[in-house]
Design a protein around this motif. Sequence first.
Motif, short mmCIF file in Angstrom:
data_model
loop_
_atom_site.label_atom_id
_atom_site.label_comp_id
_atom_site.label_asym_id
_atom_site.label_seq_id
_atom_site.Cartn_x
_atom_site.Cartn_y
_atom_site.Cartn_z
N ALA A 120 0.83 -1.20 0.00
CA ALA A 120 0.00 0.00 0.00
C ALA A 120 0.87 1.26 0.00
O ALA A 120 0.58 2.23 -0.71
N ALA A 142 1.13 4.00 -3.22
CA ALA A 142 0.94 5.44 -3.12
C ALA A 142 2.12 6.18 -3.72
O ALA A 142 1.96 7.15 -4.48
N THR A 150 -5.49 -0.44 4.47
CA THR A 150 -4.91 -0.23 3.14
C THR A 150 -5.40 1.09 2.56
O THR A 150 -4.62 1.85 1.98
N PHE A 194 -2.79 4.18 1.74
CA PHE A 194 -2.70 4.67 0.37
C PHE A 194 -3.03 6.16 0.29
O PHE A 194 -2.27 6.96 -0.26
#
Length: 424
Positions: free
Chosen positions: A126, A130, A164, A168
């Motif tokens: 995650a 990002a 998650t 993110f």
Amino acid sequence: MAAPKSSLSAGDLAHIDGQLAATDRLLEQNYPGDDGSRQPVHTVYVPADRFTPSFAGDWGAQATAAVQAHGGFGQLCGLLGQDAALAQAVAPRVEAKLSSEPIEDLRLDFEDGFGDRGDDAEDAAAVTAASAVAAAVAAGSAPPFIGIRFKCFEAATRARGLRTLDLFVSGLAAAGELPDGLVLTLPKVTTVAQVQAMDYAVSRLEDVHGLPTGRLRFEVQVETPQLILGPEGTSPVAQLPHAVPGRISGLHYGTYDYSASLQISAEYQSMEHPVADFAKEVMQLAVAGTGIRLSDGSTNIIPVGDNVENAWQLHGRLVRRSLERGYYQGWDLHPAQLPSRFAATYAFYREGLPAAAARLRNYVERTEGGVMDEPATARALAAFVLRGVQCGAVGTGEVQALAGVGLPQLTALAHPRLATTSNS
């Protein structure tokens, strides 16, 4: 001439206004209509850990190679039933699309496409996702719409899905401005309460990161029969737009989860099975006028090996079928599905352009023709042409020549409420 005398008084009008005040608020707040912005023609799903800033370009190159290995873009258009003239217009546009913008909407998948790899692995993925999305946006290589699908809010996966989502969004916020086309997808929804919980979660993330209220909108995947018909005999999906007004951006149909939930044998699970059509018709009714977009699902028949041409024909037919039924978006699962997606989509708009443009010109110029169109139909004609422009199937010059309107007037015809709002 003396003014005509009416029987109803100003008091009567005030009484009726009072009676309908709640209705007026409902229509204004809950049924704003489409906002006129671009809707992607598809969503590509990929396991989250496979995404890199070059991902879209890599898929475009693979898609082009697949077409070239099977006779070229003209051959592909012929396979989809396009005559020579139509294929001549569509083929170069598809080739250019795969080079310039092969993916319009990309979802990094932490749900079925990722599975359960343990918390440490998903945390790391995650955070990396990002960072990779932020890098792709900065480099200009990201699709115009991009985001994640996280695990659902059922008890077993709720905490994991929320973590998650948090990692993110927080990672993107730390990197700077959120992408304009950020999309978050909540899967396997069964109740209105799960959507209200998602509304709470994104509201808290907005508060924590100092984002404007409503910045984090999300999609709802319709994959369970419980969302179509609830235990009280009502339709929960119809309640969603009003339970969290303005928060939901789209409803996406989940072909295989939904079909399996209704005990449809694997061989017959399809976007065109009667159970799929029923669910999608309910979804269509549920969001009419709300501004929430719709997406059809996917086909798992992939154009690889000895099945390439048959799979292209099937995919092209299913894409066309969805478009004819008012579903302007669908899912793609493999690079080789991109050519048939764009070829079928471009053909749909190019085939319909001459008649739609002629009727639109007659409406604008108040010229009598073979069809007497009402304002609602004129809006539909303009929206059709506008979608064709937005996806690259037709050019604004063609529209100007055929319909006699430029892009601003076309947009105003398709979405008159927006034009009225902007001028007020």
